[in-house]
Scaffold this active site. Structure first.
Site, PDB file in Angstrom:
ATOM      1  N   HIS A 146       0.830  -1.206   0.000  1.00 53.32           N
ATOM      2  CA  HIS A 146       0.000   0.000   0.000  1.00 53.32           C
ATOM      3  C   HIS A 146       0.869   1.263   0.000  1.00 53.32           C
ATOM      4  O   HIS A 146       0.549   2.253  -0.666  1.00 53.32           O
ATOM      5  CB  HIS A 146      -0.933  -0.006   1.218  1.00 53.32           C
ATOM      6  N   ASN A 424       7.699  18.687  17.069  1.00 55.70           N
ATOM      7  CA  ASN A 424       8.044  17.324  16.659  1.00 55.70           C
ATOM      8  C   ASN A 424       8.532  17.283  15.216  1.00 55.70           C
ATOM      9  O   ASN A 424       9.426  16.490  14.875  1.00 55.70           O
ATOM     10  CB  ASN A 424       6.829  16.416  16.832  1.00 55.70           C
ATOM     11  N   ARG A 427      12.168  18.111  15.047  1.00 49.78           N
ATOM     12  CA  ARG A 427      13.025  17.048  15.585  1.00 49.78           C
ATOM     13  C   ARG A 427      13.144  15.865  14.641  1.00 49.78           C
ATOM     14  O   ARG A 427      14.160  15.155  14.670  1.00 49.78           O
ATOM     15  CB  ARG A 427      12.478  16.563  16.933  1.00 49.78           C
ATOM     16  N   ASN A 430      14.923  16.258   9.891  1.00 48.40           N
ATOM     17  CA  ASN A 430      16.328  16.016   9.560  1.00 48.40           C
ATOM     18  C   ASN A 430      17.047  15.680  10.859  1.00 48.40           C
ATOM     19  O   ASN A 430      17.542  16.569  11.562  1.00 48.40           O
ATOM     20  CB  ASN A 430      16.939  17.234   8.887  1.00 48.40           C
ATOM     21  N   HIS A 434      19.558  17.892  13.316  1.00 46.66           N
ATOM     22  CA  HIS A 434      18.953  18.132  14.636  1.00 46.66           C
ATOM     23  C   HIS A 434      19.853  17.625  15.763  1.00 46.66           C
ATOM     24  O   HIS A 434      19.980  18.286  16.805  1.00 46.66           O
ATOM     25  CB  HIS A 434      17.593  17.455  14.719  1.00 46.66           C
ATOM     26  N   TYR A 442      22.260  23.480  21.794  1.00 50.87           N
ATOM     27  CA  TYR A 442      21.255  23.560  22.856  1.00 50.87           C
ATOM     28  C   TYR A 442      21.787  23.054  24.194  1.00 50.87           C
ATOM     29  O   TYR A 442      21.726  23.754  25.214  1.00 50.87           O
ATOM     30  CB  TYR A 442      20.019  22.772  22.434  1.00 50.87           C
ATOM     31  N   SER A 465      20.068  28.145  13.086  1.00 50.43           N
ATOM     32  CA  SER A 465      19.517  27.438  11.938  1.00 50.43           C
ATOM     33  C   SER A 465      19.027  28.407  10.869  1.00 50.43           C
ATOM     34  O   SER A 465      19.284  28.209   9.665  1.00 50.43           O
ATOM     35  CB  SER A 465      18.372  26.527  12.393  1.00 50.43           C
ATOM     36  N   HIS A 469      20.676  28.785   7.071  1.00 50.05           N
ATOM     37  CA  HIS A 469      19.828  28.577   5.899  1.00 50.05           C
ATOM     38  C   HIS A 469      19.812  29.809   5.002  1.00 50.05           C
ATOM     39  O   HIS A 469      19.900  29.698   3.768  1.00 50.05           O
ATOM     40  CB  HIS A 469      18.404  28.223   6.337  1.00 50.05           C
TER      41      HIS A 469
END
Length: 566
Positions: A146, A424, A427, A430, A434, A442, A465, A469
């Site tokens: 499927h 979420n 996280r 990528n 991350h 962090y 980030s 970018h």
């Protein structure tokens, strides 16, 4: 006759419920008359036989019960044995179809004493990322028919793109035109790209490792802090100039086309992150050794380990990674062919859905009405580019290199499509990037601040980030238009707190997808419109402020550059 009548039923029904009362009659036997004594003797004999028969029946029942329990346990053992044999055969068949990875080999976890030694240099609230042997999620999902049908639908859409391009060219040109001018332009100056990458890689292979090795040896002598300051300054200078400035200078001065720019700049960012991880993971070990000096010399990774890490599809350094026993070259070939197919897919998306639209839009003033129409018309190509970028790079490209390197941990992404919150999604989209941001930005900020500024640490991660970018897009496109930066810092931060992990249910997944689609439409629309504005309205001697101001805000109509494929 009476006795016969009485004895008959008793002999036929020895287990009658009335028989337990018979011993009570025996106890009064001495009070009876002689005539009754003879009859009582016969009744006593019959009663004794009944008791013997009852005990025999009970013993038979107990034997049958024990036999049934034994048969039950024996059947259960046989059933368990058959199930185990069946599962073992399934495992052996799956192993014959696809070689299973060997057990993961990890660096041993530090003891409490070693952890206390590293307490001043490592974040004390964890041991870092643990690598295990696992497959990519899409490889598992594509085994379901499927899910694989969805993959076939995208292939059918690519075939329709190709057919529509051929039909339109045949109608317009009167012949079948199968040219790839856009790809030829986008990947122009490829020999220069290869030479630049080789120089970058050789410098990363030699300079950081040599500096780290010399610095580790200097910690056993006098003035270790002076050597630390010296080698640290040289390392930062190399990061800023050797990896930071020189590749960008080559790209800008040679006016490389977008795809060639992306190769150089993305490799530049990747190598800088890898070098930082190598130093960040190994410096604490050398400093811990310099404090106690339990061995004659510090433990420094070998050149082979460092070289493997530079190619491995991860940004977190480890001395050892879980490895697969064999290389499936057929799997590698299929993934590289899928990358090539995604490249042609993106080509047809831009040729059929983007270029015709933006060529006409860019010839007039970009007002609010035109922008709204442009954004909604750009949602479909934006979503297709999003899917293609994810599938080509995060799945096919990384899995191809992981297979060639026998790298067993293939969790480059998670099920981001099921996210009900942007927290979420960030996280799981990528995992490779991350993990680097989480462990080296962090957590290090929390360690420095002693876990007092979690919101500031999260804001700094978003800022890093967004800046990286925007830097990539500005260098590769040749203009500064901070659309992605604003989306990251404004809407990204807002949705991260509004659509947080406590949001559950299908409606939040729908909201997440709607926001994602709309954001992709905004990105494709604004960057494409600015690209054509840069072509149609060039500035002869622009000032610094004019370079920062988007050209699409004031450009109405210009002359198209002759021979330009776009």
């Amino acid at each position: 006759m009476e006795n016969a009548d009485v004895s008959g039923p008793r002999s036929r029904c020895p287990a009658s419920p009335k028989q337990p009362t018979v011993p009570d009659l025996d106890s009064s036997f001495g009070d009876r008359s002689p005539g009754e004594h003879q009859r009582g003797t016969r009744e006593n004999h019959l009663t004794s036989n009944g008791k013997i028969e009852v005990e025999h029946v009970i013993s038979k029942k107990l034997q049958l019960k024990r036999k049934a329990e034994f048969l039950k346990s024996d059947l259960m053992r046989q059933f368990d044995s058959q199930v185990d044999d069946f599962m073992d055969s399934l495992i052996e068949e799956s192993a014959s179809l696809e070689p299973a990875p060997v057990p993961a080999v990890f660096s041993p976890l530090p003891s409490d004493k070693e952890r206390s030694k590293l307490g001043h240099f490592r974040a004390p609230h964890g041991e870092g990322k643990q690598f295990v042997s696992r497959r990519s999620l899409l490889d598992e999902l594509f085994e379901v028919n499927h899910i694989r049908t969805i993959y076939h639908m995208f292939i059918a859409l690519l075939i329709l793109f190709i057919l529509s391009t051929l039909v339109v060219d045949f109608i317009d040109e009167g012949r079948l035109v199968l040219e790839f001018d856009l790809l030829v332009y986008a990947f122009g100056q490829f020999p220069l790209v290869v030479c630049t990458w080789i120089c970058m890689f050789l410098s990363v292979l030699l300079v950081p490792y040599t500096l780290f090795h010399l610095w580790s040896q200097s910690q056993s002598g006098s003035y270790p802090r002076l050597y630390t300051l010296t080698f640290g300054s040289v390392f930062l200078l190399y990061q800023a100039l050797g990896l930071g400035f020189l590749p960008t200078f080559v790209v800008v001065t040679n006016s490389m086309p977008p795809a060639s720019c992306f190769i150089i700049i993305l490799e530049q960012v990747r190598l800088m992150m890898k070098v930082h991880s190598f130093v960040r993971e190994n410096v604490p070990r050398v400093l811990a050794w310099a404090k106690d000096k339990t061995t004659p010399s510090p433990v420094v990774p070998q050149v082979s380990q460092y070289t493997y890490f530079l190619f491995a599809p991860t940004l977190i350094y480890r001395d050892k990674y879980p490895r697969n026993p064999v290389i499936r070259w057929g799997y590698v070939a299929s993934k590289l062919l899928q990358v090539l197919g995604c490249l042609f897919y993106a080509y047809y998306v831009f040729v059929r859905l983007c270029i015709p639209q933006f060529r006409s839009i860019s010839l007039k003033l970009f007002d609010l009405r035109a922008m709204v129409l442009c954004v909604f018309n750009s949602i479909l190509p934006g979503v297709l580019v999003l899917f293609l970028g994810f599938f080509a790079f995060l799945h096919c490209w990384l899995n191809a290199f992981a297979e060639m390197l026998c790298f067993a941990d293939r969790m480059f992404y998670k099920d981001w499509w099921n996210s009900t919150s942007f927290a979420n999604y960030y996280r799981t989209w990528n995992v490779v990037v991350h993990d680097w941001l989480y462990y080296y930005v962090y957590r290090d900020i929390l360690w420095i601040s002693q876990k007092r500024f979690r919101a500031a640490a999260m804001l700094f991660v978003f800022t890093v980030s967004a800046v990286v970018h925007e830097y990539i897009l500005a260098i590769c496109f040749g203009f500064f238009y901070p659309v992605l930066f604003c989306l990251f810092m404004c809407f990204g931060m807002m949705f991260n707190f509004i659509l947080h992990d406590q949001r559950k249910g299908p409606i939040w997944n729908v909201i997440m997808w709607t926001s994602l689609f709309l954001g992709q439409g905004v990105i494709i629309c604004l960057y494409s419109h600015e690209w054509y504005a840069q072509l149609y309205c060039p500035l002869e001697e622009p000032s610094f402020l004019e370079l920062l101001k988007p050209r699409s805000w004031s450009c109405q109509r210009g002359l198209m550059v002759d021979g330009d494929v776009l």
